[in-house]
Design a protein around this motif. Structure first.
Motif, PDB file in Angstrom:
ATOM      1  N   PRO A 225      29.577   0.884 -37.159  1.00  0.00           N
ATOM      2  CA  PRO A 225      30.139   1.787 -38.177  1.00  0.00           C
ATOM      3  C   PRO A 225      30.185   1.097 -39.530  1.00  0.00           C
ATOM      4  N   TRP A 226      30.209   1.898 -40.605  1.00  0.00           N
ATOM      5  CA  TRP A 226      30.432   1.310 -41.934  1.00  0.00           C
ATOM      6  C   TRP A 226      31.857   0.792 -42.005  1.00  0.00           C
ATOM      7  N   GLN A 227      32.773   1.593 -41.432  1.00  0.00           N
ATOM      8  CA  GLN A 227      34.161   1.166 -41.336  1.00  0.00           C
ATOM      9  C   GLN A 227      34.803   1.851 -40.143  1.00  0.00           C
ATOM     10  N   ALA A 228      35.610   1.108 -39.409  1.00  0.00           N
ATOM     11  CA  ALA A 228      36.344   1.662 -38.270  1.00  0.00           C
ATOM     12  C   ALA A 228      37.773   1.132 -38.343  1.00  0.00           C
ATOM     13  N   LEU A 229      38.719   1.987 -37.987  1.00  0.00           N
ATOM     14  CA  LEU A 229      40.120   1.592 -38.150  1.00  0.00           C
ATOM     15  C   LEU A 229      41.027   2.386 -37.224  1.00  0.00           C
ATOM     16  N   ALA A 230      42.266   1.928 -37.153  1.00  0.00           N
ATOM     17  CA  ALA A 230      43.317   2.654 -36.442  1.00  0.00           C
ATOM     18  C   ALA A 230      44.523   2.745 -37.359  1.00  0.00           C
ATOM     19  N   ALA A 231      45.167   3.897 -37.371  1.00  0.00           N
ATOM     20  CA  ALA A 231      46.337   4.107 -38.227  1.00  0.00           C
ATOM     21  C   ALA A 231      47.498   4.636 -37.385  1.00  0.00           C
ATOM     22  N   VAL A 232      48.698   4.195 -37.721  1.00  0.00           N
ATOM     23  CA  VAL A 232      49.913   4.655 -37.036  1.00  0.00           C
ATOM     24  C   VAL A 232      50.468   5.838 -37.810  1.00  0.00           C
ATOM     25  N   LEU A 233      50.474   7.020 -37.169  1.00  0.00           N
ATOM     26  CA  LEU A 233      50.826   8.252 -37.874  1.00  0.00           C
ATOM     27  C   LEU A 233      52.304   8.607 -37.808  1.00  0.00           C
ATOM     28  N   GLY A 234      52.907   8.427 -36.665  1.00  0.00           N
ATOM     29  CA  GLY A 234      54.289   8.864 -36.461  1.00  0.00           C
ATOM     30  C   GLY A 234      54.581   8.805 -34.970  1.00  0.00           C
ATOM     31  N   LYS A 235      55.521   9.597 -34.505  1.00  0.00           N
ATOM     32  CA  LYS A 235      55.870   9.558 -33.089  1.00  0.00           C
ATOM     33  C   LYS A 235      55.689  10.925 -32.431  1.00  0.00           C
ATOM     34  N   ALA A 236      55.433  10.901 -31.118  1.00  0.00           N
ATOM     35  CA  ALA A 236      55.279  12.127 -30.328  1.00  0.00           C
ATOM     36  C   ALA A 236      55.685  11.834 -28.888  1.00  0.00           C
ATOM     37  N   VAL A 249      51.946   7.622 -32.358  1.00  0.00           N
ATOM     38  CA  VAL A 249      50.643   8.284 -32.325  1.00  0.00           C
ATOM     39  C   VAL A 249      49.693   7.437 -33.166  1.00  0.00           C
ATOM     40  N   VAL A 250      48.591   7.018 -32.573  1.00  0.00           N
ATOM     41  CA  VAL A 250      47.604   6.201 -33.267  1.00  0.00           C
ATOM     42  C   VAL A 250      46.331   7.018 -33.469  1.00  0.00           C
ATOM     43  N   ALA A 251      45.877   7.090 -34.707  1.00  0.00           N
ATOM     44  CA  ALA A 251      44.630   7.785 -35.023  1.00  0.00           C
ATOM     45  C   ALA A 251      43.508   6.765 -35.150  1.00  0.00           C
ATOM     46  N   VAL A 252      42.399   7.040 -34.506  1.00  0.00           N
ATOM     47  CA  VAL A 252      41.209   6.186 -34.599  1.00  0.00           C
ATOM     48  C   VAL A 252      40.214   6.859 -35.524  1.00  0.00           C
ATOM     49  N   ARG A 253      39.628   6.086 -36.416  1.00  0.00           N
ATOM     50  CA  ARG A 253      38.670   6.629 -37.382  1.00  0.00           C
ATOM     51  C   ARG A 253      37.471   5.701 -37.479  1.00  0.00           C
ATOM     52  N   SER A 254      36.259   6.281 -37.437  1.00  0.00           N
ATOM     53  CA  SER A 254      35.039   5.506 -37.572  1.00  0.00           C
ATOM     54  C   SER A 254      34.066   6.323 -38.413  1.00  0.00           C
ATOM     55  N   VAL A 255      33.553   5.703 -39.486  1.00  0.00           N
ATOM     56  CA  VAL A 255      32.700   6.461 -40.410  1.00  0.00           C
ATOM     57  C   VAL A 255      31.400   5.728 -40.716  1.00  0.00           C
ATOM     58  N   GLU A 256      30.424   6.523 -41.127  1.00  0.00           N
ATOM     59  CA  GLU A 256      29.151   6.011 -41.622  1.00  0.00           C
ATOM     60  C   GLU A 256      29.089   6.286 -43.119  1.00  0.00           C
ATOM     61  N   SER A 257      28.627   5.321 -43.892  1.00  0.00           N
ATOM     62  CA  SER A 257      28.577   5.485 -45.337  1.00  0.00           C
ATOM     63  C   SER A 257      27.584   4.493 -45.929  1.00  0.00           C
ATOM     64  N   MET A 261      31.861   5.930 -51.261  1.00  0.00           N
ATOM     65  CA  MET A 261      32.234   7.044 -52.131  1.00  0.00           C
ATOM     66  C   MET A 261      32.253   8.353 -51.349  1.00  0.00           C
ATOM     67  N   THR A 262      31.350   8.482 -50.391  1.00  0.00           N
ATOM     68  CA  THR A 262      31.363   9.583 -49.427  1.00  0.00           C
ATOM     69  C   THR A 262      31.172   8.961 -48.055  1.00  0.00           C
ATOM     70  N   ALA A 263      31.559   9.682 -47.009  1.00  0.00           N
ATOM     71  CA  ALA A 263      31.429   9.145 -45.654  1.00  0.00           C
ATOM     72  C   ALA A 263      31.396  10.289 -44.652  1.00  0.00           C
ATOM     73  N   ARG A 264      30.750  10.026 -43.530  1.00  0.00           N
ATOM     74  CA  ARG A 264      30.715  11.002 -42.443  1.00  0.00           C
ATOM     75  C   ARG A 264      31.367  10.394 -41.217  1.00  0.00           C
ATOM     76  N   ALA A 265      32.237  11.195 -40.579  1.00  0.00           N
ATOM     77  CA  ALA A 265      32.864  10.743 -39.344  1.00  0.00           C
ATOM     78  C   ALA A 265      31.776  10.474 -38.312  1.00  0.00           C
ATOM     79  N   GLN A 266      31.878   9.349 -37.639  1.00  0.00           N
ATOM     80  CA  GLN A 266      30.845   8.950 -36.682  1.00  0.00           C
ATOM     81  C   GLN A 266      31.029   9.672 -35.357  1.00  0.00           C
ATOM     82  N   GLU A 267      29.920  10.082 -34.754  1.00  0.00           N
ATOM     83  CA  GLU A 267      29.959  10.750 -33.447  1.00  0.00           C
ATOM     84  C   GLU A 267      29.982   9.681 -32.356  1.00  0.00           C
ATOM     85  N   HIS A 296      35.269  14.268 -42.507  1.00  0.00           N
ATOM     86  CA  HIS A 296      34.392  13.533 -43.403  1.00  0.00           C
ATOM     87  C   HIS A 296      35.125  13.226 -44.715  1.00  0.00           C
ATOM     88  N   LYS A 297      34.491  12.409 -45.573  1.00  0.00           N
ATOM     89  CA  LYS A 297      34.966  12.181 -46.945  1.00  0.00           C
ATOM     90  C   LYS A 297      33.918  12.713 -47.912  1.00  0.00           C
TER      91      LYS A 297
END
Length: 305
Positions: A225-236, A249-257, A261-267, A296-297
């Protein structure tokens, strides 16, 4: 696109002219931007340069140890333990822009302290073009641009790569002969995990984010990926064993760019996503669920804050 060889010659001369016979400190995070700026500045002024890595407590797992090893050839490298000061500055802060400004000011004050110790008049930064565009366009303030305090105790700030995109910086890094672990390193935000923790930054949330990001980077490395990350959003609500839990709740994000400046969520394939969620929830008892971000961005930004 930039011609790396010509750019290097031009910037070494430009940095040398700007700093002259004075001393300078450089903000070194270990990412490709600051590392490339450090290599350029070191070529330009040599021992007049003091690289400063600030351990904010907001860094990736093992980051400080890796920096110390990678840049051990720079004898003047300073590693500053500012974890307590940064966490104190972020206590009670929930607004993303306020976080960035608090972190930006914290960095500058640490650099000013070292600068006084080594009698440095200049600060060198690895600011690149997208940092300026997003700050000036009020998309988000980068800690090294819009997040800077109004009063800075330096004669001048030198930004040799302020007109380059990330892919161009990598080309320059390769031409300079920087190790692949640096030149090809995945982008990581200057404010660190503070922008991967929604709301107030606490040691508990940082610990969750740090381990989750480590898992994501490990598991998605082969997907490049161009960038991959995990973010802590809140609780559930969740279930662990026979017990109801109210966990993170942890969100996983992986994008190609190309340049961020712009990015597409990776499949990402289902088996990989299941392996990621299994590790994150299994290795941290306070995590209740994991979600995957398909936005996407634009309309989203790459980071969460």
């Amino acid at each position: 696109m930039v011609d790396p060889e010509s750019f290097i010659d031009e910037k070494i001369e430009e940095i040398g002219d700007a700093i002259g016979d004075a001393n300078a400190v450089i903000a070194l995070s270990g990412g490709v931007d600051s590392s490339t700026a450090a290599a350029l500045a070191y070529e330009a002024v040599g021992d007049q340069l003091t690289p400063v890595y600030v351990d904010t407590g907001l860094m990736r797992k093992g980051e400080t140890e890796e920096i110390a090893e990678t840049f051990s050839y720079m004898e003047s490298l300073r590693i500053v333990d500012a974890r307590e000061r940064f966490l104190d500055a972020l206590s009670g802060v929930t607004d993303p822009e306020e976080k960035r400004h608090a972190i930006g000011e914290g960095f500058i004050r640490e650099f000013e302290t070292v600068a006084r110790e080594v009698d440095a008049q200049f600060l060198v930064q690895g600011t690149i073009y997208p940092d300026r565009i997003e700050s000036e366009g009020t998309i988000k303030s980068h800690h090294n641009v819009g997040g800077l305090p109004e009063v800075v105790d330096f004669e001048g700030i030198v930004e040799p790569m302020r007109d380059l995109y990330k892919d161009e910086v990598r080309e320059v890094a390769r031409e300079l002969g920087l190790e692949e672990v640096v030149s090809e390193r995945m982008p990581f935000p200057g404010p660190g995990l503070a922008v991967r923790v929604l709301g107030e930054v606490t040691e508990e949330k940082l610990a969750v984010a740090r381990e989750a990001n480590h898992v994501v980077e490990e598991e998605l490395e082969e997907h490049e990926p161009w960038q991959a990350l995990a973010a802590v959003l809140g609780k559930a609500t969740g279930v662990k064993g026979d017990n109801r839990v109210h966990g993170w709740v942890v969100a996983v994000r992986s994008v190609e760019s190309r340049d961020g400046m712009t990015a597409r969520a990776q499949e990402v394939d289902w088996a990989t996503l299941q392996r990621i969620q299994s590790r994150i929830t299994g290795e941290n008892e306070t995590v209740a669920r994991v979600v995957y971000d398909v936005t996407h961005k634009p309309p989203a930004t790459i980071e969460y804050e």
